[in-house]
Design a protein around this motif. Structure first.
Motif, PDB file in Angstrom:
ATOM      1  N   SER A 121       2.178   9.304  -5.888  1.00  0.00           N
ATOM      2  CA  SER A 121       2.726  10.608  -5.504  1.00  0.00           C
ATOM      3  C   SER A 121       3.824  11.045  -6.466  1.00  0.00           C
ATOM      4  O   SER A 121       3.886  12.219  -6.856  1.00  0.00           O
ATOM      5  N   LEU A 122       4.695  10.122  -6.829  1.00  0.00           N
ATOM      6  CA  LEU A 122       5.762  10.467  -7.784  1.00  0.00           C
ATOM      7  C   LEU A 122       5.179  10.828  -9.147  1.00  0.00           C
ATOM      8  O   LEU A 122       5.656  11.772  -9.798  1.00  0.00           O
ATOM      9  N   LEU A 123       4.175  10.101  -9.579  1.00  0.00           N
ATOM     10  CA  LEU A 123       3.527  10.416 -10.853  1.00  0.00           C
ATOM     11  C   LEU A 123       2.876  11.795 -10.802  1.00  0.00           C
ATOM     12  O   LEU A 123       2.995  12.579 -11.752  1.00  0.00           O
ATOM     13  N   ALA A 124       2.211  12.103  -9.698  1.00  0.00           N
ATOM     14  CA  ALA A 124       1.586  13.424  -9.555  1.00  0.00           C
ATOM     15  C   ALA A 124       2.638  14.523  -9.558  1.00  0.00           C
ATOM     16  O   ALA A 124       2.449  15.576 -10.178  1.00  0.00           O
ATOM     17  N   VAL A 155       5.806  18.880 -15.182  1.00  0.00           N
ATOM     18  CA  VAL A 155       5.619  19.072 -16.625  1.00  0.00           C
ATOM     19  C   VAL A 155       4.627  20.205 -16.882  1.00  0.00           C
ATOM     20  O   VAL A 155       4.838  21.056 -17.757  1.00  0.00           O
ATOM     21  N   GLY A 156       3.553  20.239 -16.106  1.00  0.00           N
ATOM     22  CA  GLY A 156       2.575  21.324 -16.247  1.00  0.00           C
ATOM     23  C   GLY A 156       3.195  22.676 -15.931  1.00  0.00           C
ATOM     24  O   GLY A 156       2.948  23.667 -16.634  1.00  0.00           O
ATOM     25  N   TRP A 157       4.004  22.733 -14.879  1.00  0.00           N
ATOM     26  CA  TRP A 157       4.673  23.982 -14.518  1.00  0.00           C
ATOM     27  C   TRP A 157       5.615  24.430 -15.634  1.00  0.00           C
ATOM     28  O   TRP A 157       5.674  25.611 -15.979  1.00  0.00           O
ATOM     29  N   LEU A 158       6.346  23.482 -16.215  1.00  0.00           N
ATOM     30  CA  LEU A 158       7.257  23.814 -17.311  1.00  0.00           C
ATOM     31  C   LEU A 158       6.492  24.364 -18.511  1.00  0.00           C
ATOM     32  O   LEU A 158       6.884  25.392 -19.093  1.00  0.00           O
ATOM     33  N   LEU A 159       5.397  23.726 -18.868  1.00  0.00           N
ATOM     34  CA  LEU A 159       4.614  24.187 -20.018  1.00  0.00           C
ATOM     35  C   LEU A 159       3.992  25.563 -19.758  1.00  0.00           C
ATOM     36  O   LEU A 159       3.966  26.418 -20.653  1.00  0.00           O
ATOM     37  N   ARG A 176       0.826  -1.205   0.000  1.00  0.00           N
ATOM     38  CA  ARG A 176       0.000   0.000   0.000  1.00  0.00           C
ATOM     39  C   ARG A 176       0.862   1.257   0.000  1.00  0.00           C
ATOM     40  O   ARG A 176       0.563   2.221  -0.692  1.00  0.00           O
ATOM     41  N   VAL A 177       1.949   1.235   0.773  1.00  0.00           N
ATOM     42  CA  VAL A 177       2.853   2.390   0.808  1.00  0.00           C
ATOM     43  C   VAL A 177       3.518   2.582  -0.545  1.00  0.00           C
ATOM     44  O   VAL A 177       3.657   3.709  -1.037  1.00  0.00           O
ATOM     45  N   ALA A 178       3.938   1.492  -1.174  1.00  0.00           N
ATOM     46  CA  ALA A 178       4.566   1.593  -2.488  1.00  0.00           C
ATOM     47  C   ALA A 178       3.586   2.136  -3.528  1.00  0.00           C
ATOM     48  O   ALA A 178       3.969   2.945  -4.384  1.00  0.00           O
ATOM     49  N   ARG A 179       2.349   1.721  -3.456  1.00  0.00           N
ATOM     50  CA  ARG A 179       1.340   2.232  -4.396  1.00  0.00           C
ATOM     51  C   ARG A 179       1.126   3.730  -4.184  1.00  0.00           C
ATOM     52  O   ARG A 179       1.062   4.504  -5.142  1.00  0.00           O
ATOM     53  N   PHE A 180       1.027   4.145  -2.920  1.00  0.00           N
ATOM     54  CA  PHE A 180       0.859   5.561  -2.608  1.00  0.00           C
ATOM     55  C   PHE A 180       2.067   6.368  -3.091  1.00  0.00           C
ATOM     56  O   PHE A 180       1.915   7.440  -3.681  1.00  0.00           O
ATOM     57  N   ALA A 181       3.268   5.836  -2.869  1.00  0.00           N
ATOM     58  CA  ALA A 181       4.476   6.530  -3.307  1.00  0.00           C
ATOM     59  C   ALA A 181       4.526   6.623  -4.830  1.00  0.00           C
ATOM     60  O   ALA A 181       4.933   7.648  -5.388  1.00  0.00           O
ATOM     61  N   GLY A 182       4.106   5.588  -5.522  1.00  0.00           N
ATOM     62  CA  GLY A 182       4.081   5.622  -6.981  1.00  0.00           C
ATOM     63  C   GLY A 182       3.137   6.683  -7.508  1.00  0.00           C
ATOM     64  O   GLY A 182       3.483   7.437  -8.428  1.00  0.00           O
TER      65      GLY A 182
END
Length: 101
Positions: free
Chosen positions: A39-42, A48-52, A31-37
């Motif tokens: 979070s990293l994707l977000a 990327v949104g900030w860069l654009l 569950r922690v690994a899923r949450f961390a994944g």
């Protein structure tokens, strides 16, 4: 009635210990690994949104300024300054002390 043999008790203890460890460590870690994944994707999508958005703001500033090499350099400085100020503002929002209810 005959009590169970010691090797049978030991094997049952080992099996129960394995099941308990899997229940108490592996499942929460998944569950922690899923949450961390997620979070990293977000975080990656936010970056990327900030860069654009920064590039779009820079293009807007360059379009508003007259066409010249000096004005172009000024536009890049303005774009970089605005991006840095916005990043500092977001860092301030994240790190400000929270009021307890």
């Amino acid at each position: 009635m005959k009590p169970p043999e010691i090797p049978q008790l030991i094997s049952e203890l080992i099996e129960m210990s394995k099941a308990y460890l899997a229940q108490e460590t592996v499942a929460p870690l998944r569950r922690v690994a899923r949450f961390a994944g997620f979070s990293l994707l977000a975080g990656l999508l936010f970056a990327v949104g900030w860069l654009l958005l920064s590039i779009a703001g820079l293009r807007l500033v360059l379009d508003l300024l007259p066409d010249s090499a000096l004005w172009s350099v000024l536009g890049y400085f303005i774009g970089a300054a605005v991006a840095a100020l916005m990043a500092l503002f977001v860092m301030w929002l994240v790190n400000r002390p929270r009021e307890s209810p």
